[in-house]
Every structure is written in C-alpha cells, then in structure tokens.
Design a protein around this motif. Structure first.
Motif, mmCIF file in Angstrom:
data_model
loop_
_atom_site.group_PDB
_atom_site.id
_atom_site.type_symbol
_atom_site.label_atom_id
_atom_site.label_comp_id
_atom_site.label_asym_id
_atom_site.label_seq_id
_atom_site.Cartn_x
_atom_site.Cartn_y
_atom_site.Cartn_z
ATOM 1 N N SER A 220 44.285 21.089 -21.767
ATOM 2 C CA SER A 220 44.893 22.283 -22.372
ATOM 3 C C SER A 220 46.253 21.952 -22.984
ATOM 4 O O SER A 220 46.927 21.009 -22.577
ATOM 5 N N LEU B 233 48.578 24.417 -16.331
ATOM 6 C CA LEU B 233 47.748 23.907 -17.421
ATOM 7 C C LEU B 233 46.600 23.081 -16.847
ATOM 8 O O LEU B 233 46.829 22.091 -16.148
ATOM 9 N N SER C 229 49.250 13.408 -18.803
ATOM 10 C CA SER C 229 49.860 14.705 -19.115
ATOM 11 C C SER C 229 51.220 14.480 -19.768
ATOM 12 O O SER C 229 51.871 13.456 -19.565
ATOM 13 N N SER D 299 46.773 17.294 -20.235
ATOM 14 C CA SER D 299 47.378 18.542 -20.721
ATOM 15 C C SER D 299 48.747 18.256 -21.330
ATOM 16 O O SER D 299 49.371 17.229 -21.064
#
Length: 239
Positions: A29, A25, A84, A57
């Motif tokens: 995203s 990723l 993340s 992400s």
C-alpha cells in the motif's frame, strides 16, 4: 491514497487542539498525506501520528504551514517489514512570533527499508522553528538506507531555529546520514540577482521560494502542487 488535511479555523480566542492519528499500511500500500492550514489563529495545535508499515508499503507526509501561533507535530514511524519506505518532508515560512515544532522517530525494525526526512524552515519577525529527529536502527535491520536533513534560512537576527538530529544504530551494514544547517541569505546569490535588475526585496523572495520549492517538487499532482505553491507565495509576499 492521497489525503489532504486542510485546517480552516477563524477563531480569535485561545484554545488547544490535540489530535492522535494512527496509520497502518498493509502489504504493497501507498499513502501520501499533505498537511496545511488556511490561516493564522490563536490556537495551540498538537498532533501525534503513529505509523506502522508492512511489506513493500510506502508512507509520505508533506507538512506545510500558513503560520499558526503554535503548532507541534510528533511523528513515530515503525518500519515493520522489509522494503517499506517512510518519507517526511516539510517546507515552512514563519513570521510574527509564530512557533512550529516537528519531532520524528523513525524505527527501522526490518531489513532493506528506507527513510527520508527533509525539513526546511524560513524564519523572520521573531518566529521560532524546532526540529528533533531520531533514526533508530535495530540489529536485524541490515541494509537500511536512512537520510535526514534540516535546513533553515534566518532572514533577521531576532529569529531562532533549534535542531537536534539523532542516530541510534545497532546494525553494521547500513547507510545512514544526517545533516543540519542554518544561516542567512547567501550574499553572492543576492548580489547576482540584484545585478540582473531585481530589487533586494524581490531577490530575497525569489531565493526563499527556490529554497522551499525543493520540497514542493515532491508533489506530482499538478493542481495540488499549484495550490501549495500559491499558499507559500502568499506567505512569502506578506499576504
């Protein structure tokens, strides 16, 4: 990206299905993956999933099961850059000597990252559930927020649930927790439902459905959510 992995296999022969999956990723995203099987088969399924998460992400993996004879999912998730997020959730109903294993390794390798794991099993008729989950926090991964929980409902005495939660923490400014529990249906809740006119069997089904729907609620798409609810209800009702 939403990905639904729907396995259809009607083979009555014994076989091995071995899969390796790599997910990378990039910045900002989001990836949500749903795993479910359509029916039981005589196969032995194993999948290893390797994930790498970059800045901001988010990874979601929701695991459901229609009761394969043997199924093992091994997930390794590397949170490489800050902010993340990794989410691994499972709702399983197992019966008739079915065997399901989930093994996870969440590597917190950067600051300000989050991980959430929630594994829920309902077991009956000589079935076996296994969960082994590890959270690893590197010394540079300050302000990590990591949560891990596994729960199992054992509907009869000949079922088995094995859980092994692990924490390995080298940073000092973190919020990490884990918990694991297994047991029978709560008798007070069962009595309450039966005094409201439900049979014992219907009361158990309702409690099991509520136990597993805690994970289903993470699905936001109405049509996908309804599809998963119907599959779980078919399993719970013995179809």
């Amino acid at each position: 990206l939403h990905l639904i992995e729907y396995t259809i296999n009607k083979s009555q022969s014994k076989f091995i299905n071995n899969v390796y999956e790599s997910v990378s990723l990039k910045k900002n995203s989001k990836f949500k993956n749903l795993i479910i099987q359509s029916n039981k088969s005589e196969g032995f399924f194993h999948k290893f999933i390797k994930n790498e998460l970059s800045l901001n992400s988010e990874y979601f993996n929701l695991i459901f099961s229609s009761g394969l004879k043997f199924n093992k999912i091994d997930i390794e998730c590397d949170l490489l850059e800050k902010n993340s997020k990794c989410n691994i959730l499972s709702a399983l109903f197992l019966k008739d000597n079915e065997h399901q294993e989930i093994k996870t390794l969440i590597n917190h390798l950067a600051p300000n990252c989050k991980s959430n794991q929630k594994i829920k099993n309902v077991l009956t008729s000589k079935s076996k559930g296994v969960y082994q989950g590890k959270i690893h926090v590197k010394n540079v991964a300050q302000e990590t927020d990591a949560y891990q929980l596994s729960k199992a409902l054992l509907l009869d005495d000949n079922t088995e649930f094995n859980s092994k939660p692990e924490l390995e923490i080298y940073a000092d400014n973190v919020k990490c927790s884990h918990g694991s529990s297994s047991g029978n249906i709560d008798l007070e809740s069962l009595h309450y439902l039966m005094t409201r006119g439900l049979s014992r069997e219907d009361s158990i089904r309702l409690l099991v459905k509520g136990f597993l729907n805690d994970v289903v609620e993470y699905i936001k798409n109405p049509s996908i959510k309804k599809f998963i609810e119907n599959k779980l209800e078919q399993q719970i009702n013995g179809h």
